[in-house]
Design a protein around this motif. Sequence first.
Motif, PDB file in Angstrom:
ATOM      1  N   GLN A 930      58.609  49.378  40.600  1.00  0.00           N
ATOM      2  CA  GLN A 930      57.090  50.077  40.541  1.00  0.00           C
ATOM      3  C   GLN A 930      56.199  49.195  41.285  1.00  0.00           C
ATOM      4  OE1 GLN A 930      55.515  51.482  36.784  1.00  0.00           O
ATOM      5  NE2 GLN A 930      57.663  51.128  35.657  1.00  0.00           N
ATOM      6  N   LYS A 931      54.973  49.992  41.673  1.00  0.00           N
ATOM      7  CA  LYS A 931      54.222  49.216  42.369  1.00  0.00           C
ATOM      8  C   LYS A 931      53.634  47.622  41.832  1.00  0.00           C
ATOM      9  CE  LYS A 931      49.653  49.930  44.900  1.00  0.00           C
ATOM     10  NZ  LYS A 931      48.553  50.699  44.914  1.00  0.00           N
ATOM     11  N   ASN A 932      53.635  46.798  42.683  1.00  0.00           N
ATOM     12  CA  ASN A 932      53.047  45.223  42.162  1.00  0.00           C
ATOM     13  C   ASN A 932      53.954  44.709  41.226  1.00  0.00           C
ATOM     14  OD1 ASN A 932      50.741  45.536  44.064  1.00  0.00           O
ATOM     15  ND2 ASN A 932      49.632  46.624  42.692  1.00  0.00           N
ATOM     16  N   ALA A 933      54.938  45.205  40.803  1.00  0.00           N
ATOM     17  CA  ALA A 933      55.669  44.643  39.644  1.00  0.00           C
ATOM     18  C   ALA A 933      56.341  43.192  40.106  1.00  0.00           C
ATOM     19  CB  ALA A 933      57.088  45.290  39.517  1.00  0.00           C
ATOM     20  N   PHE A 934      56.273  43.108  41.472  1.00  0.00           N
ATOM     21  CA  PHE A 934      56.698  41.685  42.049  1.00  0.00           C
ATOM     22  C   PHE A 934      55.590  40.548  41.555  1.00  0.00           C
ATOM     23  CE2 PHE A 934      53.582  42.803  45.024  1.00  0.00           C
ATOM     24  CZ  PHE A 934      52.842  41.869  45.560  1.00  0.00           C
ATOM     25  N   GLN A 935      54.445  40.988  41.310  1.00  0.00           N
ATOM     26  CA  GLN A 935      53.447  39.859  40.946  1.00  0.00           C
ATOM     27  C   GLN A 935      53.700  39.237  39.381  1.00  0.00           C
ATOM     28  OE1 GLN A 935      49.705  42.076  42.913  1.00  0.00           O
ATOM     29  NE2 GLN A 935      49.274  40.099  41.516  1.00  0.00           N
ATOM     30  N   LEU A 936      54.726  40.102  38.727  1.00  0.00           N
ATOM     31  CA  LEU A 936      55.232  39.440  37.398  1.00  0.00           C
ATOM     32  C   LEU A 936      56.386  38.451  37.673  1.00  0.00           C
ATOM     33  CD1 LEU A 936      55.421  42.672  35.228  1.00  0.00           C
ATOM     34  CD2 LEU A 936      53.442  41.007  35.502  1.00  0.00           C
ATOM     35  N   LEU A 937      56.930  38.593  38.799  1.00  0.00           N
ATOM     36  CA  LEU A 937      58.033  37.439  39.223  1.00  0.00           C
ATOM     37  C   LEU A 937      57.393  36.383  39.714  1.00  0.00           C
ATOM     38  CD1 LEU A 937      60.845  39.845  40.930  1.00  0.00           C
ATOM     39  CD2 LEU A 937      60.521  39.270  38.408  1.00  0.00           C
ATOM     40  N   GLU A 938      56.073  36.556  40.301  1.00  0.00           N
ATOM     41  CA  GLU A 938      55.419  35.500  40.866  1.00  0.00           C
ATOM     42  C   GLU A 938      55.044  34.604  39.955  1.00  0.00           C
ATOM     43  OE1 GLU A 938      53.577  37.242  45.115  1.00  0.00           O
ATOM     44  OE2 GLU A 938      52.255  37.056  43.088  1.00  0.00           O
ATOM     45  N   VAL A 939      54.551  35.314  38.618  1.00  0.00           N
ATOM     46  CA  VAL A 939      54.270  34.490  37.386  1.00  0.00           C
ATOM     47  C   VAL A 939      55.414  33.608  36.978  1.00  0.00           C
ATOM     48  CG1 VAL A 939      53.276  34.347  35.191  1.00  0.00           C
ATOM     49  CG2 VAL A 939      52.377  35.949  36.905  1.00  0.00           C
ATOM     50  N   LEU A 940      56.808  34.195  36.944  1.00  0.00           N
ATOM     51  CA  LEU A 940      57.814  33.598  36.503  1.00  0.00           C
ATOM     52  C   LEU A 940      58.328  32.690  37.282  1.00  0.00           C
ATOM     53  CD1 LEU A 940      60.050  33.876  34.378  1.00  0.00           C
ATOM     54  CD2 LEU A 940      61.193  35.528  35.623  1.00  0.00           C
ATOM     55  N   VAL A 941      58.002  32.661  38.688  1.00  0.00           N
ATOM     56  CA  VAL A 941      58.368  31.589  39.667  1.00  0.00           C
ATOM     57  C   VAL A 941      57.754  30.508  39.216  1.00  0.00           C
ATOM     58  CG1 VAL A 941      58.153  30.991  41.966  1.00  0.00           C
ATOM     59  CG2 VAL A 941      59.271  32.997  41.639  1.00  0.00           C
ATOM     60  N   GLU A 942      56.314  30.299  39.281  1.00  0.00           N
ATOM     61  CA  GLU A 942      55.418  29.269  38.583  1.00  0.00           C
ATOM     62  C   GLU A 942      55.854  28.855  37.499  1.00  0.00           C
ATOM     63  OE1 GLU A 942      53.078  27.907  40.685  1.00  0.00           O
ATOM     64  OE2 GLU A 942      54.022  29.140  42.215  1.00  0.00           O
ATOM     65  N   ALA A 943      56.154  29.677  36.312  1.00  0.00           N
ATOM     66  CA  ALA A 943      56.575  29.089  35.059  1.00  0.00           C
ATOM     67  C   ALA A 943      57.920  28.408  35.205  1.00  0.00           C
ATOM     68  CB  ALA A 943      56.781  30.282  34.103  1.00  0.00           C
ATOM     69  N   VAL A 944      58.827  28.806  35.882  1.00  0.00           N
ATOM     70  CA  VAL A 944      60.008  28.209  35.934  1.00  0.00           C
ATOM     71  C   VAL A 944      60.106  26.704  36.820  1.00  0.00           C
ATOM     72  CG1 VAL A 944      62.148  28.201  37.083  1.00  0.00           C
ATOM     73  CG2 VAL A 944      61.468  30.020  35.805  1.00  0.00           C
ATOM     74  N   ALA A 945      58.945  26.982  37.864  1.00  0.00           N
ATOM     75  CA  ALA A 945      58.885  25.631  38.518  1.00  0.00           C
ATOM     76  C   ALA A 945      58.170  24.641  37.597  1.00  0.00           C
ATOM     77  CB  ALA A 945      58.336  25.915  39.919  1.00  0.00           C
ATOM     78  N   LEU A 946      57.057  24.909  37.057  1.00  0.00           N
ATOM     79  CA  LEU A 946      56.203  23.998  36.047  1.00  0.00           C
ATOM     80  C   LEU A 946      56.978  23.505  35.089  1.00  0.00           C
ATOM     81  CD1 LEU A 946      53.219  23.107  35.574  1.00  0.00           C
ATOM     82  CD2 LEU A 946      52.825  24.931  34.206  1.00  0.00           C
ATOM     83  N   THR A 947      57.950  24.099  34.268  1.00  0.00           N
ATOM     84  CA  THR A 947      58.732  23.657  33.261  1.00  0.00           C
ATOM     85  C   THR A 947      60.077  22.993  33.696  1.00  0.00           C
ATOM     86  OG1 THR A 947      59.655  25.705  32.778  1.00  0.00           O
ATOM     87  CG2 THR A 947      57.516  25.351  31.819  1.00  0.00           C
ATOM     88  N   GLY A 948      60.795  23.467  34.898  1.00  0.00           N
ATOM     89  CA  GLY A 948      61.854  23.043  35.177  1.00  0.00           C
ATOM     90  C   GLY A 948      62.921  23.346  34.170  1.00  0.00           C
ATOM     91  N   LYS A 949      62.610  24.625  33.261  1.00  0.00           N
ATOM     92  CA  LYS A 949      63.377  25.272  32.329  1.00  0.00           C
ATOM     93  C   LYS A 949      64.171  26.500  33.169  1.00  0.00           C
ATOM     94  CE  LYS A 949      64.000  26.785  27.590  1.00  0.00           C
ATOM     95  NZ  LYS A 949      63.115  27.152  26.575  1.00  0.00           N
TER      96      LYS A 949
END
Length: 977
Positions: A930-949
């Motif tokens: 769906q349109k712009n759904a990739f932006q949710l994955l961008e949030v996930l990228v930042e969350a994973v990078a920030l926590t290391g989890k």
Amino acid sequence: MTYDELEALVLDTKDSEALARALAPLDEKARAKLSGPAQRLYRQLHTNKAADDASGSLRASLSQRKGDSWSYWNAIENRHAMLALFALCPVSVVKKREVHVWQDQIAVLDQIIRDRRPEWLDDWIAHELESDFTHLNFALLRGWIRDGVCAKPEVDGYYRMFAGYLMRAGFYHKGEVVPPITAQLLADPGLLADVEGLFRVESIAFNTNAWLQKGAAPDYESWTEALLKLSADGRLDRAELLQSALDGLKLDLKQNQLSGFHGFYKRMSPSEAELLRHQSGYIDLLCHPVGHVVKFAVEMLGEVEKNGALDLGLVLRELPIVFSSDGKGNALAALKLLKRIIARQKQHSLDALNAVGEALRHAHPDVQSLALDILDANSALISPEDLAALRDMESFVAASNRARFATLFSALGEGQSVEVDVPDKLRPLAPEVASSLEYRPIASDRIEAPILRAEDVIVPIETVDALIEAVLHAVEAVESPDEIERIVDAISRLANVRPADFDARVAPLLHRLKTGRGSSSIVIGTVGVGGALLDLLYTWLTGKLYRTPSEESQYYTLEDGFVPVRAHLRAVTDRIHRGEMQQLLSAPTHKGGWIDPLVWVDRLAQSRDATPADGMDFRLSMLRLAPDHRAGAVERASTLAAPLRQIVDFALGGNSRPGRADRARYAAWITAARCRDPHKDWSAELAPLDLDDQLPDGIRPAHYIWRSSHRPHQYDKTRWKIPEFKISVVCEGEDVAAEKPGGILGRITSAFGVRTATDWAHLPTAALNRRMDTKRYWSGEMNSPWVSQWLSFIWPQNPAASCLRGVTRLMLRTDENGSSWSPSHGYFQPLFQRGRPWREPGHLLLCLGLVGKDADARGLAIDALIEGIEVRLFDPELFASTIARLAKGEWIKFNRLGDALMPVIQVSPLHAVVISDALQHWLPKLDLQQKNAFQLLEVLVEAVALTGKPLGDGPRAVLAGVTGGGKAAKIAKQLVA
């Protein structure tokens, strides 16, 4: 001409032109003499009411009418009377709102004006053009200007009318054949001078909406097309057109008009010399608040750069302003321009690299990533001084880019590690810490946890002076419903306290009540709960009983949830009119609508009401009882008299139960049950009452069934989806489609006394669940933010119904900006109540706030999410299931949701972990195509990078299955890796 002759012309003449011919010979003195009588004649015809001195002819004419005045607002005699006003009266009369001339009589008005040539004509024309609506048309006005009847108006409305008239299409003008704009302009060359006004006045000239061309002829021209032709033919100066378009972009106009300006500018294909001449104008637009204007400026500067003509000193100084805006596309475009400058203008590379470094402040990781690419590729040019400046940027760098940032510094520092003072909350967690971080939301059935805090105690109003001051303040602004509750309680307690000078002291307050009104004022209207409040205030202030009838219409909706509150306010009003002072049982002791049970029992013991259990005040008070101190309150209530003692004991958790003899007080018993446990089915305990109850949150708790969908819509070749949302409220365990008992059979059964039917108006909990629809009204009680907050104060322990009421309002404006006429932010109050789980209704309200366009509502939703994580009210799994169901409607704008979640994960590692968990729970049900759904994955990228989890196995498998070359596939691969 005498008045009798004028009256005969108005009443008996069927030909409007004959009226104009008869009035034409009059001089201004004769007209002035007939002005007053003409106005009286018009007033009588307009109101359909004859004056005492009306003639027999006028009385006879009015007597033939049937119905009210609105039935004859368009009668021929009314039209003639209005035409006479233009022929005889001064400008103050013709400026009145109800005075106008219909299009089919414009020719007659034209003749009257040409015959009279009134000195007030220019003034009236300016007034009409600046009004919201006018019957004056451009063809008539243009004829007057050409013939010297009036001067050319200088007001903006002239250019709006000029733009709209020339671009009209036949469909909206009864099949009129409309020549192309160029033909119209060349037929009346004087109009060419008015073209410049199209670039400085807000109009529809450059709009591209399809409906504007509906029914247009094959040779139809837009203004852009017409101006291009006239410029090419030398009829309009090309340089002036380009400059006008550029100057127009600097004005505070609507975005679609600004888009039309730069669209026209680019269609003009400016030459190399013209681009160079306008370079300073492009630079000025870099700080424009509208993103697409900034995009245009960067594009034009890019064209100048291709010609090697950039003023590099000025551009490199001003271009970094683009990085201060949230827009990702413009920031990337600016970086690409800087990259070309570095490659082609070696002598300016260092200044360009410093500008690139400013892009690290941008919020979007992709912008930072491109900036790091450029810095890395040109690292040899970076001086030690510049390196020190870059070090200050680390706190801005997204977690997903920090490894690259550290690598860049390691290379530049010859392997030396770089120490930067970064806040602890922004540092990635060590893997062992991240893996041990646990988040457990408060259980959704946690209803006994303490809620009262010392800092939330409400101090009652004790004196008349303080009460007057509080009401005066509330007329101007109500910050919280707590203020309203304090005022109502104080009026009830101070009903008889009227000092000798009371009337003089409250006179200014009475005046403000009559003149003040607004969305934040206590004066919200004369119907519904607003009318009940005003009646209470007027009765207290004047000593006379006020009772405004409460009516509803197709334009104004009353909130059923406030019906019990209105009944309560009416009862208080009646009591103070009788001079009876009373401490209200339902007056909150703590903010948010809560009552301390110990204080409540003391109020009951001291009550002057002989039968408090029969009143709405008692029922409303039970729903506000806090979980705190209930056991102690049960012991204290043992001294109360029956049957009040049994109801109070049951409400507070005691062993009392109702018997058949308690049927007369069923409303109090049901409310007590909802107070004791809002989510329990009380059928067994209340069975002795033998009630016929099918009301949600009556004997059985409410169950909400909702569905998100959309309705496809198409106009011409444009297609879009109209969001739809439906909520059904049933009793728990009941199918929404099941047939409910009642009707004739139910009434017959009740009439024979077999079972007592419950009435929703007597049950505040049931009233809250009435009419959960998404019908749009022009106005209503909930158009004031504090009133929508007040709804959740009725039953603070279970705000589900008020949350869903907010959902229905937010749905209506999901793709619209914030509105002072129909505000939405008041509904979020329950989400800020500590210690009370949101459950599904609260999470649904949160989701609607996060995905809506309303900036006020979205800001509050973000704040609620941040605080909800801190106090464990946010449930990641429940959020995931709720947003997944909402997304089935296929109308959610994922870019809005992504933009809302990104700042939340940056608050702390805990917030990043929780949002990461929520998104991972959602992934199996999320359509990443769906349109712009990739932006949710961008949030996930930042969350994973920030926590290391690391990701869980399930989400990792989902992402591994994403294929294709789009952004979602690219980010999915990054996450899996």
